[in-house]
Scaffold this active site. Structure first.
Site, PDB file in Angstrom:
ATOM      1  N   SER A   1      -1.793  -3.955   1.076  1.00  0.00           N
ATOM      2  CA  SER A   1      -2.044  -4.675   2.134  1.00  0.00           C
ATOM      3  C   SER A   1      -2.077  -6.266   1.942  1.00  0.00           C
ATOM      4  CB  SER A   1      -3.532  -4.325   2.746  1.00  0.00           C
ATOM      5  OG  SER A   1      -3.523  -2.760   2.834  1.00  0.00           O
TER       6      SER A   1
HETATM    7  N1  SAH Z   1      -5.469   0.098   0.456  1.00  0.00           N
HETATM    8  C1  SAH Z   1      -3.935   0.198  -0.019  1.00  0.00           C
HETATM    9  C2  SAH Z   1      -2.671   0.206   1.235  1.00  0.00           C
HETATM   10  C3  SAH Z   1      -2.179   1.397   1.173  1.00  0.00           C
HETATM   11  S1  SAH Z   1      -1.249   1.817   2.490  1.00  0.00           S
HETATM   12  C4  SAH Z   1      -3.857  -1.020  -0.800  1.00  0.00           C
HETATM   13  O1  SAH Z   1      -4.597  -1.845  -0.900  1.00  0.00           O
HETATM   14  O2  SAH Z   1      -2.725  -0.874  -1.482  1.00  0.00           O
HETATM   15  C5  SAH Z   1      -1.779   3.221   3.049  1.00  0.00           C
HETATM   16  C6  SAH Z   1      -1.650   4.342   1.974  1.00  0.00           C
HETATM   17  O3  SAH Z   1      -2.504   5.693   2.877  1.00  0.00           O
HETATM   18  C7  SAH Z   1      -0.609   4.857   1.631  1.00  0.00           C
HETATM   19  O4  SAH Z   1      -0.739   4.924   0.230  1.00  0.00           O
HETATM   20  C8  SAH Z   1      -0.296   6.391   2.046  1.00  0.00           C
HETATM   21  O5  SAH Z   1       0.273   6.990   1.244  1.00  0.00           O
HETATM   22  C9  SAH Z   1      -2.050   6.564   2.340  1.00  0.00           C
HETATM   23  N2  SAH Z   1      -2.077   7.577   3.346  1.00  0.00           N
HETATM   24  C10 SAH Z   1      -1.461   8.140   4.300  1.00  0.00           C
HETATM   25  N3  SAH Z   1      -1.891   9.108   5.166  1.00  0.00           N
HETATM   26  C11 SAH Z   1      -2.914   9.662   4.043  1.00  0.00           C
HETATM   27  C12 SAH Z   1      -3.623  10.758   4.321  1.00  0.00           C
HETATM   28  N4  SAH Z   1      -3.934  11.622   5.224  1.00  0.00           N
HETATM   29  N5  SAH Z   1      -4.750  10.917   3.074  1.00  0.00           N
HETATM   30  C13 SAH Z   1      -4.724   9.937   1.968  1.00  0.00           C
HETATM   31  N6  SAH Z   1      -3.850   9.005   2.016  1.00  0.00           N
HETATM   32  C14 SAH Z   1      -3.223   8.595   3.058  1.00  0.00           C
END
Ligand code: SAH
Length: 219
Positions: free
Chosen positions: A66
């Site tokens: 993010s």
């Molecule tokens: N907070 C993270 C941003 C990650 S992007 C950072 O700072 O890097 C969103 C993430 O959510 C991705 O890695 C994706 O694989 C995960 N995601 C999507 N659906 C999900 C689910 N149902 N359960 C767990 N993770 C999930």
């Protein structure tokens, strides 16, 4: 004497913090947590030089780390207190998790890609973050065995109201999540009213990768 590289990192960080503050991330504890979290450790080799830019960047598995402003804003909106147990859905790179871990007592974080989870775990270890508890799984279902949580942050876009996660909050808990099915979603804050209901506030438009069902079949 500090090495030139350290000076440069320090200066980049100082500039990032100023930019966040001017955009409304004014909570000193939140800014301090961001300052203490080396974002370059969470970005892929290819993008290390852009780690201090205020933009989202690609990570493995087609996901993103993010934008620092969004991390700051969401963290501030969650009103984390030092005794809080926080549930985070979507570990990704682990950057947001690391920022939360500086503010909360315990952070429980769930990711549906095994590879991302392992990489994030290695980073938490390297940084000595002992208050982060990780889980490979479908975060949409929450973490019932550890509920209720004081706070919950979802960092992937939920198509509608995250009912299962709201159920796992304490009566006056707070949940922050991007809600919507399209490319642009609304960052929404739910605050428990203590009687089973929620006050709902729309904070701003955001762009997140979608919250998907089940765990990823790919590594
Ligand atoms: N907070 C993270 C941003 C990650 S992007 C950072 O700072 O890097 C969103 C993430 O959510 C991705 O890695 C994706 O694989 C995960 N995601 C999507 N659906 C999900 C689910 N149902 N359960 C767990 N993770 C999930």
């Amino acid at each position: 004497m500090a090495k030139p590289q350290q000076d440069a990192t320090h200066e980049h960080m100082a500039r990032l913090i100023l930019a966040l503050r001017s955009q409304g991330v004014t909570d000193a504890k939140v800014l301090n947590a961001i300052e203490k979290t080396p974002r370059e450790l969470f970005t892929p080799e290819l993008f290390k030089e852009r780690a201090f830019e205020d933009s989202a960047l690609p990570i493995a598995c087609g996901q993103t780390i993010s934008q620092p402003f969004i991390v700051g804003l969401m963290t501030q909106a969650l009103k984390v207190e030092k005794r809080d147990r926080v549930l985070e859905i979507g570990t990704g790179s682990g950057y947001q998790t690391a920022v939360l871990s500086r503010l909360a007592r315990l952070v429980y974080t769930i990711e549906r890609y095994r590879t991302l989870m392992k990489d994030a775990e290695a980073r938490f270890k390297l940084l000595g973050l002992t208050n982060v508890i990780t889980r490979f799984g479908d975060g949409g279902k929450g973490w019932a065995a550890q509920a209720p949580f004081d706070k919950c942050m979802v960092t992937a876009a939920a198509p509608g109201e995250p009912t299962e996660l709201l159920k796992q909050l304490k009566p006056t808990g707070v949940l922050v999540a991007p809600i919507g099915k399209g490319p642009v979603q609304t960052l929404r804050r739910y605050t428990g009213d203590g009687e089973g209901g929620f006050d709902v506030e729309d904070l701003l438009d955001v762009r997140f990768v979608p919250l998907l069902d089940g765990v990823a079949k790919e590594l």
